[in-house]
Design a protein around this motif. Structure first.
Motif, mmCIF file in Angstrom:
data_model
loop_
_atom_site.group_PDB
_atom_site.id
_atom_site.type_symbol
_atom_site.label_atom_id
_atom_site.label_comp_id
_atom_site.label_asym_id
_atom_site.label_seq_id
_atom_site.Cartn_x
_atom_site.Cartn_y
_atom_site.Cartn_z
ATOM 1 N N MET A 185 46.266 26.523 30.624
ATOM 2 C CA MET A 185 45.789 27.331 31.753
ATOM 3 C C MET A 185 46.492 26.891 33.020
ATOM 4 O O MET A 185 45.883 26.287 33.902
ATOM 5 N N SER A 186 47.750 27.158 33.134
ATOM 6 C CA SER A 186 48.466 26.650 34.296
ATOM 7 C C SER A 186 48.327 27.584 35.493
ATOM 8 O O SER A 186 48.140 27.134 36.614
ATOM 9 N N ALA A 187 48.388 28.870 35.239
ATOM 10 C CA ALA A 187 48.368 29.794 36.365
ATOM 11 C C ALA A 187 46.949 30.079 36.843
ATOM 12 O O ALA A 187 46.726 30.384 37.999
ATOM 13 N N VAL A 188 46.003 29.995 35.941
ATOM 14 C CA VAL A 188 44.625 30.207 36.370
ATOM 15 C C VAL A 188 44.043 28.859 36.766
ATOM 16 O O VAL A 188 43.791 28.014 35.933
ATOM 17 N N LYS B 224 41.196 42.546 25.609
ATOM 18 C CA LYS B 224 42.468 42.142 25.013
ATOM 19 C C LYS B 224 43.442 41.600 26.055
ATOM 20 O O LYS B 224 44.298 40.780 25.742
ATOM 21 N N HIS B 225 43.350 42.113 27.266
ATOM 22 C CA HIS B 225 44.382 41.729 28.238
ATOM 23 C C HIS B 225 43.978 40.453 28.979
ATOM 24 O O HIS B 225 42.834 40.331 29.425
ATOM 25 N N PRO B 226 44.904 39.538 29.125
ATOM 26 C CA PRO B 226 44.564 38.283 29.817
ATOM 27 C C PRO B 226 44.093 38.520 31.256
ATOM 28 O O PRO B 226 43.284 37.761 31.776
ATOM 29 N N TYR B 227 44.584 39.581 31.871
ATOM 30 C CA TYR B 227 44.179 39.848 33.245
ATOM 31 C C TYR B 227 42.703 40.246 33.299
ATOM 32 O O TYR B 227 41.955 39.817 34.168
ATOM 33 N N THR B 228 42.293 41.075 32.364
ATOM 34 C CA THR B 228 40.887 41.468 32.295
ATOM 35 C C THR B 228 40.016 40.227 32.104
ATOM 36 O O THR B 228 38.979 40.061 32.750
ATOM 37 N N ILE C 166 42.349 33.540 39.980
ATOM 38 C CA ILE C 166 43.628 33.900 39.398
ATOM 39 C C ILE C 166 44.684 33.398 40.351
ATOM 40 O O ILE C 166 44.752 33.838 41.497
ATOM 41 N N GLY C 167 45.488 32.464 39.918
ATOM 42 C CA GLY C 167 46.498 31.894 40.803
ATOM 43 C C GLY C 167 47.596 32.905 41.085
ATOM 44 O O GLY C 167 47.715 33.923 40.415
ATOM 45 N N GLY C 168 48.373 32.604 42.106
ATOM 46 C CA GLY C 168 49.507 33.468 42.434
ATOM 47 C C GLY C 168 49.065 34.728 43.150
ATOM 48 O O GLY C 168 47.895 34.907 43.480
ATOM 49 N N ARG D 45 51.710 35.270 36.436
ATOM 50 C CA ARG D 45 50.424 34.620 36.634
ATOM 51 C C ARG D 45 49.683 34.414 35.321
ATOM 52 O O ARG D 45 48.550 33.929 35.317
ATOM 53 N N CYS D 46 50.298 34.826 34.239
ATOM 54 C CA CYS D 46 49.572 34.872 32.967
ATOM 55 C C CYS D 46 49.566 33.502 32.300
ATOM 56 O O CYS D 46 50.603 32.847 32.185
#
Lengths: 327, 367, 350
Positions: A1-4, C264-268, C289-291, C308-309
């Motif tokens: 989990m680097s970006a989060v 399914k989506h990491p963003y969700t 959520i970084g970035g 960012r994923c």
């Protein structure tokens, strides 16, 4: 989990970024355009060039080769010829070259306005900055003073001052403070002082408003907390920020004062012997039907000067607002 | 409930203006009309909110004091009583005549006693008597003021009639060709001094070229209506066109900002037509700067009309002041300036009342 | 012109109920700015049935606001290009002019904006703002419009509607203003309501009330709704379907229950983890959520979320994933390496 990553505070859930729709709206407001762009276009440089030309006229009209003097007779007074290749704006009723007189007229017309604007900035700027910085009693007093000055129509004030202090007839001593001066110079100096006083209240208002804004900024508060002396805060922190905002205002000030000066001359108050745009328009006024070129020449010079100043003032306002928006 | 009172105040103030305009149309003595209007404004606003009115009126007092004492100071310090006498009587006056003149007009009295004399007279409507033509200053002002008000009214009407549609349209088409044309013309018009514009109009419309309008002496309304209109067109244009350029620029700038507001999108999303969005949604919130400048100009205009009044030989305040300055008729000058200053403060006051009518948000702030 | 438009609308109302009310296909919106072309909405497709709710979720800058305004044709007319297809009631509305859209705005589609402080005209009485569209679209007298307006205020739970009718927006509280805004939008009985972050500018205590009000009105009027928000929690119990937007594209779309059960989506997933959960201990740190969201001027070649994923792979940087249907009905997502576990909800707490 680097970006989060983990949040330190559990603060904003979502990073705040400008929504594109806001970006678009801003774009519409200030920058995007065909005409009034922030890029310095042709008109910008034309205005600058004209003003440089006028400043040269102010400083060096007497030494321009081939240019007749303002009182130089080209022809008998009866000729009054219209514009020609040799005399672009024609000759006036006394046989003087109107174009040459327009150039020579810049000295007093523009010179008085320039000096008076500087005077107005010094007087008005001081009043405004002091009122805005010290607030309370000083502000109330100075604001009242500004309002009083604004309650008298400016032109009436200027006419009164010049009319009373520098009578064109001249029946008193010709001393200005401790100096012996020619009566005409005395009149010009008084006109300049009157115009400075005229410009001061409006400038003071702008300066006060700007000072009020800037002296609430963090860096001024920071200076205060470390015990900086007031004068130092005013000169080091406030003035550099207040002055740029006044540039466009000063340009408008010059434009207005050029017109007021011309109005005084047109009215026949002050030094009536000097060559000025307003004075020459007044001379031509009686012969408007038969020799419109006598009015046209000085009017054109004055119009182009005022237009250039107004245009540049607009541009500076745009630059400033863009700069502010970029902060 | 407070709102009702605010509105009553605003209506009262507007009624005052109506009284003033009606009075000169009906030929009532100018000073009486002015006093009536003043009283109406005070009463109208006293209903509105007491302290506010008193603050406003209190602000008037130092203004008037400083203005009058300044003009008084000018004439006593700069122009000696001898000079006044010689100017009035002519250069060939004998010393006895000069002495007599000074005596008769109390010119030898100390500064403050003369000033107090004048103030006590002014409080009951007597602004003194001119040395030059020996007529009452009050009468002169009473004759000149309505004429200047006419000129002011006409030129403001022209300015509004031109600037509001032009400004609204330019803002609607911001940064497009139409805006470019309108804004550039406005900048150009703004750069023409009004006496140059006046001479230009005289040349083009007067006997010099088209010969459609007279450039002659003022005609009274009651004397010849058509003649009055024809005579006033050029001076009103000379003053009004420059103003319209200034107003248009102010309105456009404010309106461009208003049109970016989200309530404009709300209106659009309701299906309101662009015309209605502009006139009934965007115009009113964009009028504040214009209104302020309108008021400031109205008083300034009487002074600014000076040159125009002289060019077109209109016997208004401008002409009165101009003649007084040239002729060293300082009592006339003083009386005229005081009336203008009072008018200026009252106008500003009126504008404050109009603000409340335009922007309901202000009502709460004040109460 | 006006007559034929009205006829059209009348005829269109009679289309069979099986037709979706709104069908958006490959919608793409570009802004031309001094910096270059910004693709704020990039190939978005979805359909919306009558009376249903679609939740559009994404962070600021994801293009969700532009999406709703693109559908409604409320964007500035200059320097904007929209392509694709928007069918409303089986009629193409993407290329309608403003004057044609005026018969749709307010009457067929309406919008509740984010900030009730700025989206109501400050110098116009509340009542006038409500009845304005009534007078505009429906042939009603001033009197009728007034009584309808007061009724509307009552229906959005504003106490003393007659009194409020005569007040100005600044005299109302934030929640009240948003109720007024809803009344303005509902005035002509639109069949599709856009609610663009309707609660973001409000106090937490009022947010739920406003959302419930919207939901009640929607059911009562059998109106379709597109609820735009950055908060998955807002749409969780209210939307029939959820579309997640990122960088101007839809990255996941599914019926609400399916999405929460099997995202399914990491963003969700990241969005979900940024919401505080009631069953967690009170000082649990939230995940952020970084970035930053992607630059819409220079879009990356691969997946927009790659930078960012947490699950990023080399393929993500090279090849952009397309929105493709998954096994579950109505569920589609755009990711090469989707989240496998069905238990993403329980994982979020640690």
């Amino acid at each position: 989990m680097s970006a989060v990553e983990m949040s330190e505070s559990g603060g904003p859930m979502v990073p705040q970024v400008v929504d594109p729709i806001e970006l678009i709206d801003d774009g519409n407001a200030s920058s995007n355009d065909g005409y009034q762009g922030n890029q310095k276009g042709f008109f910008f440089w034309a205005a600058i060039a004209w003003l440089i030309f006028i400043v040269i006229c102010v400083l060096a009209a007497d030494w321009i080769p081939g240019l007749p003097g303002p009182e130089e007779r080209i022809a008998d007074r009866d000729i009054r010829e219209g514009p020609s290749a040799a005399h672009w704006f024609g000759l006036n009723n006394r046989g003087h070259d109107v174009f040459a007189r327009s150039i020579h007229g810049a000295r007093i017309s523009m010179g008085v306005a320039l000096v008076a604007t500087i005077g107005g900035i010094v007087i008005g700027g001081t009043i405004g900055v002091l009122a805005g910085f010290y607030r309370r009693g000083i502000d109330a007093t100075l604001t009242a003073l500004i309002n009083i000055m604004l309650a008298v129509p400016g032109l009436v004030l200027a006419l009164t001052l010049v009319g009373f202090f520098a009578p064109s007839g001249g029946f008193e001593d010709q001393r200005f403070l401790f100096f012996d001066v020619a009566p005409t110079t005395n009149a010009t100096i008084w006109a300049t002082i009157a115009l400075s006083i005229l410009a001061a209240p409006s400038i003071a208002r702008v300066a006060r408003a700007q000072t009020l804004v800037w002296s609430d900024r963090e860096f001024v508060l920071a200076s205060r907390t470390i015990g900086t002396r007031n004068m130092r805060i005013i000169f080091r922190d406030l003035l550099p920020n207040v002055l740029p905002a006044m540039v466009s205002f000063a340009l408008i000030g010059i434009a207005v004062l050029v017109v007021v000066q011309a109005t005084l001359a047109f009215f026949g108050v002050g030094d009536v012997t000097a060559t000025t745009w307003g004075g020459d328009i007044n001379i031509g006024r009686d012969r408007l039907d038969s020799e419109p070129h006598m009015v046209l020449g000085p009017s054109l010079f004055m119009f182009l000067t005022v237009l250039s100043l107004n245009y540049l003032a607009d541009k500076f306002t745009q630059f400033n607002s863009v700069r502010e928006a970029g902060v | 409930m407070n709102q009702r009172r605010e509105q009553a105040g605003a209506i009262g103030a507007l009624a005052a203006v109506a009284v003033l305009l009606l009075s000169w149309l009906l030929g009532v003595n100018g000073i009486i009309a002015f006093t009536l209007a003043f009283a109406a404004i005070v009463i109208g606003s006293a209903i509105t909110s007491g302290t506010y009115v008193f603050k406003r009126l209190a602000a008037l007092i130092p203004t008037l004091f400083l203005v009058t004492i300044f003009v008084f100071f000018l004439q006593t310090q700069r122009v000696s009583s001898q000079d006044v006498a010689i100017r009035v009587l002519g250069p060939g006056a004998t010393p006895e005549a000069v002495e007599q003149f000074i005596d008769r007009n109390d010119l030898a009295e100390p500064f403050f006693s003369r000033y107090l004399d004048w103030v006590s007279g002014a409080l009951v409507g007597d602004l003194g008597t001119s040395f030059i033509n020996n007529t009452s200053v009050t009468d002169q002002v009473a004759q000149a003021l309505p004429i200047s008000l006419q000129l002011m009214l006409y030129s403001q009407l022209i300015a509004i009639a031109v600037s509001v549609p032009a400004g609204v349209y330019a803002a609607y088409r911001a940064n497009q060709r139409a805006d470019g044309v309108i804004s550039t013309s406005a900048l150009g018009l703004l750069s023409v001094p009004n006496f140059v514009l006046a001479l230009f109009l005289v040349y083009v419309l007067g006997p010099g070229w088209l010969d459609v309008l007279p450039a002659t002496r003022y005609t009274y309304w009651g004397e010849d209506v058509w003649g009055h209109i024809k005579q006033m067109i050029m001076p009103s244009l000379a003053l009004g066109l420059g103003l319209s350029a200034a107003y248009m620029r102010l309105l456009r700038a404010d309106m461009v900002v208003t049109l970016q507001e989200s309530f404009i999108t709300t209106a659009k999303a309701k299906g309101v037509s662009p015309r209605k969005v502009l006139w009934s949604h965007a115009l009113r919130p964009s009028l504040f700067t214009l209104l302020t400048v309108f008021a400031v100009n109205s008083a300034g205009l009487i002074g600014g009309a000076l040159i125009v009044e002289i060019i077109f030989i209109i016997p208004g305040m401008g002409n009165l002041i101009g003649t007084a300055i040239v002729g060293f008729d300082f009592l006339v000058l003083q009386g005229a300036v005081v009336v203008l200053a009072v008018g200026f403060v009252l106008l500003n006051f009126l504008v404050d009342l109009l603000y409340t009518a335009l922007d309901p948000r202000i009502r709460n702030v004040r109460s | 012109m006006t007559g034929s438009m009205a006829d059209d609308v009348c005829r269109l109302t009679k289309t069979p109920a099986e037709e979706p009310l709104l069908s958006v296909e490959n919608l793409r919106t570009q802004f031309f700015t001094p910096r270059g072309a910004v693709t704020a909405v990039d190939g978005v497709s979805f359909t919306l049935e009558r009376g249903k709710t679609l939740g559009v979720v994404g962070e600021s800058g994801s293009g969700k606001t532009v999406l709703s305004r693109s559908i409604m044709n409320l964007l500035p007319s200059r320097n904007v290009k929209r392509t694709g297809s928007v069918r409303f009631d089986d009629r193409e509305i993407l290329n309608l002019s403003d004057s044609e859209m005026r018969h749709v705005w307010g009457k067929e589609m309406a919008m509740v904006f984010q900030d009730p402080m700025t989206s109501l005209n400050p110098v116009m009485k509340v009542g006038k703002q409500i009845i304005e569209s009534l007078r505009l679209h429906l042939d009603v007298s001033k009197k009728e419009a007034r009584s309808t307006g007061v009724e509307l205020l009552r229906s959005v739970n504003i106490p003393e509607p007659e009194k409020r009718f005569e007040e100005y927006p600044h005299q109302l509280s934030g929640g009240m203003r948003q109720r007024v805004m809803i009344a303005v939008a509902l005035a002509c009985g639109p069949r599709l309501l856009f609610a663009d972050e309707p609660t973001t500018a409000l106090d937490v205590t009022v947010q739920a009330q406003i959302l419930n009000l919207l939901q009640d009105q929607q059911i009562e009027r059998h109106m379709a709704m597109i609820l735009v928000t950055h908060d998955l929690g807002v749409v969780a119990g209210r939307a029939d379907e959820i579309a997640v937007m990122y960088g101007g594209r839809l990255v996941e779309k599914a019926p609400t229950a399916t999405l929460f059960r099997d995202m399914k989506h990491p963003y969700t997933e990241a969005l979900l983890q940024s919401i505080p959960r009631i069953e967690n201990p009170s000082h649990t740190r939230l995940k952020v959520i970084g970035g930053r969201p992607p630059d819409l001027v220079n879009q990356p070649k691969g997946c927009a979320f790659a930078a960012r994923c947490p699950r990023v792979q080399p393929r993500c940087l090279e090849e952009r994933p397309e929105l493709e249907p998954s096994l579950a009905a109505g569920h589609s997502f755009a990711c090469h390496f989707p989240v496998e576990s069905a238990g993403s909800l329980s994982e979020s707490s640690n």
